[in-house]
Write a protein that holds these residues in place. Structure first.
Motif, mmCIF file in Angstrom:
data_model
loop_
_atom_site.group_PDB
_atom_site.id
_atom_site.type_symbol
_atom_site.label_atom_id
_atom_site.label_comp_id
_atom_site.label_asym_id
_atom_site.label_seq_id
_atom_site.Cartn_x
_atom_site.Cartn_y
_atom_site.Cartn_z
ATOM 1 N N GLU A 268 -30.665 -43.296 -14.170
ATOM 2 C CA GLU A 268 -31.854 -42.743 -13.482
ATOM 3 C C GLU A 268 -31.500 -42.031 -12.186
ATOM 4 O O GLU A 268 -32.026 -40.952 -11.901
ATOM 5 N N ASN A 269 -30.642 -42.650 -11.377
ATOM 6 C CA ASN A 269 -30.260 -42.026 -10.100
ATOM 7 C C ASN A 269 -29.600 -40.677 -10.334
ATOM 8 O O ASN A 269 -29.908 -39.692 -9.654
ATOM 9 N N PHE A 270 -28.681 -40.650 -11.299
ATOM 10 C CA PHE A 270 -27.996 -39.400 -11.577
ATOM 11 C C PHE A 270 -28.964 -38.343 -12.076
ATOM 12 O O PHE A 270 -28.920 -37.191 -11.641
ATOM 13 N N LEU A 271 -29.840 -38.725 -12.992
ATOM 14 C CA LEU A 271 -30.798 -37.758 -13.538
ATOM 15 C C LEU A 271 -31.697 -37.188 -12.440
ATOM 16 O O LEU A 271 -31.966 -35.982 -12.419
ATOM 17 N N ALA A 272 -32.129 -38.053 -11.527
ATOM 18 C CA ALA A 272 -32.977 -37.579 -10.422
ATOM 19 C C ALA A 272 -32.200 -36.617 -9.526
ATOM 20 O O ALA A 272 -32.715 -35.557 -9.138
ATOM 21 N N LEU A 273 -30.952 -36.978 -9.212
ATOM 22 C CA LEU A 273 -30.131 -36.100 -8.372
ATOM 23 C C LEU A 273 -29.824 -34.784 -9.084
ATOM 24 O O LEU A 273 -29.852 -33.714 -8.470
ATOM 25 N N GLN A 274 -29.545 -34.865 -10.384
ATOM 26 C CA GLN A 274 -29.262 -33.649 -11.136
ATOM 27 C C GLN A 274 -30.480 -32.731 -11.155
ATOM 28 O O GLN A 274 -30.351 -31.518 -10.972
ATOM 29 N N ASN A 275 -31.655 -33.288 -11.345
ATOM 30 C CA ASN A 275 -32.883 -32.477 -11.316
ATOM 31 C C ASN A 275 -33.098 -31.839 -9.954
ATOM 32 O O ASN A 275 -33.484 -30.673 -9.853
ATOM 33 N N GLN A 276 -32.851 -32.612 -8.892
ATOM 34 C CA GLN A 276 -33.008 -32.062 -7.544
ATOM 35 C C GLN A 276 -32.000 -30.939 -7.306
ATOM 36 O O GLN A 276 -32.333 -29.910 -6.708
ATOM 37 N N LEU A 277 -30.772 -31.138 -7.763
ATOM 38 C CA LEU A 277 -29.742 -30.121 -7.583
ATOM 39 C C LEU A 277 -30.085 -28.856 -8.359
ATOM 40 O O LEU A 277 -29.956 -27.748 -7.842
ATOM 41 N N GLU A 278 -30.548 -29.015 -9.593
ATOM 42 C CA GLU A 278 -30.945 -27.846 -10.384
ATOM 43 C C GLU A 278 -32.099 -27.102 -9.721
ATOM 44 O O GLU A 278 -32.108 -25.872 -9.660
ATOM 45 N N GLY A 279 -33.075 -27.859 -9.215
ATOM 46 C CA GLY A 279 -34.189 -27.230 -8.502
ATOM 47 C C GLY A 279 -33.719 -26.495 -7.262
ATOM 48 O O GLY A 279 -34.181 -25.392 -6.950
ATOM 49 N N THR A 280 -32.769 -27.101 -6.556
ATOM 50 C CA THR A 280 -32.233 -26.473 -5.350
ATOM 51 C C THR A 280 -31.461 -25.212 -5.698
ATOM 52 O O THR A 280 -31.572 -24.199 -5.002
ATOM 53 N N GLU A 281 -30.681 -25.241 -6.767
ATOM 54 C CA GLU A 281 -29.953 -24.039 -7.193
ATOM 55 C C GLU A 281 -30.934 -22.915 -7.528
ATOM 56 O O GLU A 281 -30.694 -21.754 -7.192
ATOM 57 N N ASN A 282 -32.054 -23.263 -8.162
ATOM 58 C CA ASN A 282 -33.086 -22.252 -8.440
ATOM 59 C C ASN A 282 -33.677 -21.714 -7.146
ATOM 60 O O ASN A 282 -33.916 -20.510 -7.014
ATOM 61 N N ARG A 283 -33.926 -22.608 -6.186
ATOM 62 C CA ARG A 283 -34.459 -22.156 -4.894
ATOM 63 C C ARG A 283 -33.467 -21.256 -4.171
ATOM 64 O O ARG A 283 -33.856 -20.297 -3.502
ATOM 65 N N ILE A 284 -32.187 -21.582 -4.286
ATOM 66 C CA ILE A 284 -31.154 -20.733 -3.674
ATOM 67 C C ILE A 284 -31.203 -19.340 -4.290
ATOM 68 O O ILE A 284 -31.147 -18.333 -3.576
ATOM 69 N N SER A 285 -31.325 -19.284 -5.603
ATOM 70 C CA SER A 285 -31.401 -17.978 -6.276
ATOM 71 C C SER A 285 -32.604 -17.177 -5.802
ATOM 72 O O SER A 285 -32.493 -15.972 -5.528
ATOM 73 N N VAL A 286 -33.740 -17.829 -5.677
ATOM 74 C CA VAL A 286 -34.951 -17.142 -5.216
ATOM 75 C C VAL A 286 -34.789 -16.695 -3.762
ATOM 76 O O VAL A 286 -35.128 -15.555 -3.407
ATOM 77 N N ALA A 287 -34.251 -17.568 -2.920
ATOM 78 C CA ALA A 287 -34.066 -17.228 -1.507
ATOM 79 C C ALA A 287 -33.090 -16.070 -1.357
ATOM 80 O O ALA A 287 -33.302 -15.162 -0.542
ATOM 81 N N ARG A 288 -32.015 -16.084 -2.139
ATOM 82 C CA ARG A 288 -31.056 -14.977 -2.078
ATOM 83 C C ARG A 288 -31.699 -13.677 -2.551
ATOM 84 O O ARG A 288 -31.492 -12.627 -1.963
ATOM 85 N N ARG A 289 -32.504 -13.749 -3.627
ATOM 86 C CA ARG A 289 -33.196 -12.546 -4.121
ATOM 87 C C ARG A 289 -34.124 -11.985 -3.044
ATOM 88 O O ARG A 289 -34.151 -10.774 -2.796
ATOM 89 N N ASP A 290 -34.883 -12.871 -2.385
ATOM 90 C CA ASP A 290 -35.796 -12.424 -1.328
ATOM 91 C C ASP A 290 -35.032 -11.820 -0.155
ATOM 92 O O ASP A 290 -35.456 -10.822 0.428
ATOM 93 N N TYR A 291 -33.898 -12.418 0.177
ATOM 94 C CA TYR A 291 -33.064 -11.884 1.260
ATOM 95 C C TYR A 291 -32.530 -10.501 0.890
ATOM 96 O O TYR A 291 -32.582 -9.568 1.697
ATOM 97 N N ILE A 292 -32.035 -10.363 -0.331
ATOM 98 C CA ILE A 292 -31.510 -9.071 -0.785
ATOM 99 C C ILE A 292 -32.597 -7.998 -0.707
ATOM 100 O O ILE A 292 -32.345 -6.873 -0.266
ATOM 101 N N GLU A 293 -33.810 -8.340 -1.109
ATOM 102 C CA GLU A 293 -34.923 -7.385 -1.061
ATOM 103 C C GLU A 293 -35.261 -7.004 0.386
ATOM 104 O O GLU A 293 -35.502 -5.834 0.691
ATOM 105 N N ALA A 294 -35.269 -7.997 1.288
ATOM 106 C CA ALA A 294 -35.564 -7.722 2.698
ATOM 107 C C ALA A 294 -34.483 -6.834 3.308
ATOM 108 O O ALA A 294 -34.789 -5.891 4.059
#
Length: 197
Positions: free
Chosen positions: A127-153
Motif C-alpha cells: 500500500e505504501n509503495f502504491l500510494a507513493l508511486q501514484n503520487q510520483l506519477e501525478g507529480t511527473e504529470n504536473r511537471i510536464s504541465v508546468a514545463r509546457r506552461d513555462y515553454i509557452e510563456a
C-alpha cells in the motif's frame, strides 16, 4: 494661456491612450508570466524531490539487493536539489542547461527504479509503495504541465522581444530584459526506442 494648457493636457491624454494600446506593457507582463510559470516548474520539481526519500525507503525494505539503483536515485536527487540557481538563470543558457541536466538525471534514475520494482511483485502490492508511486506519477504529470506552461510563456515573451512593436519597446524602455531559456529534449530521449516482438 488656458487653451494652450488644455491642448497640452489633451495631447498628453491622447498620447497616453495611444501608448497604452500599442504594447508598451507587454514585455513586463510577459516577463511576469515567465517568472510565474518558472516558479510552478520549481514547485513541482521540489514536490518530486520530497517524495523520493519515502519511495526509496519503501523500496529499500523490499529490494535490499538493488543498492546500486537506490544509490543512483539518492545521488541524482541530491545533485538536482543542490544546483545553485543564479538570479539570471532564465537568461543564462549554461546555468539553465545545468539545471535541466540535473533534473533529467533524476528522471532517468527514477525510471530505472521503476524497472527494478517490476521484479518484486510483493512490493508492487504494498500500500505504501502504491500510494507513493501514484503520487510520483501525478507529480511527473504536473511537471510536464508546468514545463509546457513555462515553454509557452517563454515563447510569448521572446516573440515580443523580437517582433514589432515589442522590439522598439525593448530597445527604448526594456533594454535590460534578456530573452529567456526554454527546455529542450535530452539527447538520450531523442532516440526512439526500438520494439521487437
Amino acid at each position: 494661456m488656458r487653451q494652450s494648457a488644455f491642448k497640452s493636457l489633451l495631447m498628453l491624454g491622447v498620447t497616453t491612450l495611444l501608448l497604452s494600446g500599442c504594447g508598451i506593457n507587454n514585455i513586463p507582463t510577459y516577463d511576469e508570466a515567465v517568472d510565474a510559470a518558472w516558479s510552478q516548474v520549481q514547485n513541482q520539481y521540489q514536490r518530486r524531490a520530497e517524495l523520493i526519500p519515502n519511495l526509496v525507503k519503501t523500496v529499500k525494505g523490499f529490494a535490499e539487493q538493488e543498492k546500486d539503483v537506490l544509490t543512483s536515485v539518492v545521488e541524482a536527487r541530491a545533485k538536482a536539489t543542490s544546483v545553485q540557481l543564479p538570479n539570471d538563470m532564465l537568461s543564462n543558457p549554461e546555468a539553465f542547461q545545468q539545471f535541466q541536466a540535473a533534473q533529467d538525471q533524476l528522471s532517468s534514475a527514477l525510471s530505472k527504479l521503476m524497472v527494478v520494482v517490476e521484479r518484486y511483485p510483493e512490493l508492487k502490492s504494498n500500500e505504501n509503495f502504491l500510494a507513493l508511486q501514484n503520487q510520483l506519477e501525478g507529480t511527473e504529470n504536473r511537471i510536464s504541465v508546468a514545463r509546457r506552461d513555462y515553454i509557452e510563456a517563454v515563447k510569448m515573451y521572446n516573440t515580443e522581444l523580437r517582433t514589432f512593436p515589442g522590439r522598439i519597446w525593448h530597445t527604448v524602455l526594456y533594454s535590460d530584459q534578456e530573452p529567456r531559456e526554454t527546455f529542450s529534449v535530452a539527447k538520450e530521449l531523442e532516440q526512439v526506442p526500438s520494439v521487437e516482438f
